[in-house]
Design an enzyme around this catalytic site. Sequence first.
Site, PDB file in Angstrom:
ATOM      1  N   SER A 203     -10.118   5.332  -4.971  1.00  0.00           N
ATOM      2  CA  SER A 203     -11.054   6.424  -5.216  1.00  0.00           C
ATOM      3  C   SER A 203     -10.573   7.403  -6.283  1.00  0.00           C
ATOM      4  O   SER A 203     -11.332   7.794  -7.169  1.00  0.00           O
ATOM      5  CB  SER A 203     -11.323   7.157  -3.904  1.00  0.00           C
TER       6      SER A 203
ATOM      7  N   TYR B  70     -14.721   0.736  -7.506  1.00  0.00           N
ATOM      8  CA  TYR B  70     -15.997   1.437  -7.351  1.00  0.00           C
ATOM      9  C   TYR B  70     -16.887   1.254  -8.584  1.00  0.00           C
ATOM     10  O   TYR B  70     -18.051   1.624  -8.563  1.00  0.00           O
ATOM     11  CB  TYR B  70     -15.742   2.926  -7.062  1.00  0.00           C
TER      12      TYR B  70
ATOM     13  N   ARG C 192     -10.784   9.847   1.443  1.00  0.00           N
ATOM     14  CA  ARG C 192     -10.646  10.521   2.739  1.00  0.00           C
ATOM     15  C   ARG C 192     -11.784  11.514   2.937  1.00  0.00           C
ATOM     16  O   ARG C 192     -12.191  11.790   4.061  1.00  0.00           O
ATOM     17  CB  ARG C 192      -9.275  11.181   2.847  1.00  0.00           C
TER      18      ARG C 192
ATOM     19  N   LYS D 207      -2.013  -1.581  -3.889  1.00  0.00           N
ATOM     20  CA  LYS D 207      -2.913  -0.425  -3.852  1.00  0.00           C
ATOM     21  C   LYS D 207      -2.119   0.861  -3.898  1.00  0.00           C
ATOM     22  O   LYS D 207      -1.176   0.984  -3.115  1.00  0.00           O
ATOM     23  CB  LYS D 207      -3.709  -0.503  -2.556  1.00  0.00           C
TER      24      LYS D 207
ATOM     25  N   GLU E 200       7.464  -6.193   1.648  1.00  0.00           N
ATOM     26  CA  GLU E 200       6.211  -6.200   2.416  1.00  0.00           C
ATOM     27  C   GLU E 200       5.333  -7.401   2.029  1.00  0.00           C
ATOM     28  O   GLU E 200       4.717  -8.027   2.888  1.00  0.00           O
ATOM     29  CB  GLU E 200       5.425  -4.904   2.176  1.00  0.00           C
TER      30      GLU E 200
ATOM     31  N   LYS F  63       1.002  10.169   5.313  1.00  0.00           N
ATOM     32  CA  LYS F  63       1.142   8.845   5.929  1.00  0.00           C
ATOM     33  C   LYS F  63       2.474   8.197   5.537  1.00  0.00           C
ATOM     34  O   LYS F  63       2.600   6.973   5.532  1.00  0.00           O
ATOM     35  CB  LYS F  63      -0.055   7.968   5.550  1.00  0.00           C
TER      36      LYS F  63
ATOM     37  N   LYS G  82       0.851  -1.193   0.000  1.00  0.00           N
ATOM     38  CA  LYS G  82       0.000   0.000   0.000  1.00  0.00           C
ATOM     39  C   LYS G  82       0.881   1.236   0.000  1.00  0.00           C
ATOM     40  O   LYS G  82       1.662   1.456   0.934  1.00  0.00           O
ATOM     41  CB  LYS G  82      -0.915  -0.009   1.220  1.00  0.00           C
TER      42      LYS G  82
HETATM   43  C1  PBG Z   1      -7.332   3.688   5.219  1.00  0.00           C
HETATM   44  C2  PBG Z   1      -7.751   3.351   3.856  1.00  0.00           C
HETATM   45  C3  PBG Z   1      -7.582   4.217   2.772  1.00  0.00           C
HETATM   46  C4  PBG Z   1      -8.151   3.595   1.677  1.00  0.00           C
HETATM   47  C5  PBG Z   1      -8.654   2.351   2.096  1.00  0.00           C
HETATM   48  N1  PBG Z   1      -8.368   2.217   3.451  1.00  0.00           N
HETATM   49  C6  PBG Z   1      -7.038   5.589   2.681  1.00  0.00           C
HETATM   50  C7  PBG Z   1      -5.812   5.963   3.363  1.00  0.00           C
HETATM   51  O1  PBG Z   1      -4.914   5.155   3.566  1.00  0.00           O
HETATM   52  O2  PBG Z   1      -5.745   7.135   3.726  1.00  0.00           O
HETATM   53  C8  PBG Z   1      -8.209   4.218   0.324  1.00  0.00           C
HETATM   54  C9  PBG Z   1      -9.190   3.701  -0.624  1.00  0.00           C
HETATM   55  C10 PBG Z   1      -9.481   4.590  -1.764  1.00  0.00           C
HETATM   56  O3  PBG Z   1      -8.845   5.640  -1.989  1.00  0.00           O
HETATM   57  O4  PBG Z   1     -10.410   4.236  -2.501  1.00  0.00           O
HETATM   58  N2  PBG Z   1      -6.886   2.731   6.046  1.00  0.00           N
END
Ligand code: PBG
Length: 330
Positions: free
Chosen positions: A281, A320, A208, A255, A240, A224, A198
């Site tokens: 997203s 989505y 968010r 991701k 990882e 982050k 990730k």
């Molecule tokens: C947070 C989480 C995130 C997403 C899924 N779980 C966002 C982040 O790490 O800030 C993102 C999914 C998306 O953007 O569709 N644990």
Amino acid sequence: MNLPIRPRRLRKSAEIRDLVRENSVTPQDLVQPLFVIDGSGPAEEIASMPGQRRLTISQLVAECRELYEAGIRGVALFPKLDARLKDPRGTEALSKKTLILRAVRAVKAAVPKLLLFTDIALDPYTSHGHDGVLTEDGSDVDNDATVEILCKMALLHAEAGVDFVAPSDMMDGRIGAIRAALDATGYEGTGLLAYSAKFSSAYYGPFRDAVGSASAAGTTLLNKDTYQLDPANARAAAREVALDEAEGADIVMVKPAGPYLDILRQTRTATNLPVAAYQVSGEYSQIVAAAQMGWLDRERTRDESLLAIKRAGADIILSYFAGEIARQGV
Ligand code: PBG
């Protein structure tokens, strides 16, 4: 021309192209992420993700039933909490009556065969929007203290009946710790979908907004970087994935998906576990926005984006677009 080798022969008609096609995307490959809210009001449109809505539990149940009937096998559920329930330690995540647990129970009771994936991370619950609790001076997320909370959270979700818990927090050692916690309490049958590779990505911006972690933090550009991967690093991603596999992940995930096809391919080659990819997203919203401007064809771009993710090596795609594709009956 004296040209015996003519690859265009295999592209001559729709029938030949159908016959020689190497990859395809079907509803069975897709998992729909859904956002849930409390109360009994109308569904809330998510401004930055046109076409996606936050659903109350009863709307969620109806949506899940329709998705299952349309051929979708699983949904990933994300709660959007009232800001008043958030605090720096994400206390609400461990409440037995918290929204996500009520949502899981309701969906499982109504559509028992639909696979449920829930996020294990604290960001919908913390007032600062981070995925874990902070160190004493507030300068970083405290790894080990966070893992302890995530284990408790995973147990609550397993008890509520989810099929897979999906740690998305990127803390070190959380897959092994959660696996051990589940196994010690009789939940050896609950699966682990690890958000293994990730990346610290700008493409999460609209999400968010959808779960309200940005407004809690005051910015969609919540940083982050001390836990999510550096977008420049492919070898770190491989490390990882290997760790999560060794710690007991059942499925590993990459991701975002589209901008990280090289990582997907390398993950596919490195493991025999199923590989999932999350078309996040921002990937969704950029296609939808360009289509709204009339600059891209929505359906063709959507289908091409998913096919690319499949071709790169994904067995499972969180998207989505899942629901609309299934309903369209591809
Ligand atoms: C947070 C989480 C995130 C997403 C899924 N779980 C966002 C982040 O790490 O800030 C993102 C999914 C998306 O953007 O569709 N644990």
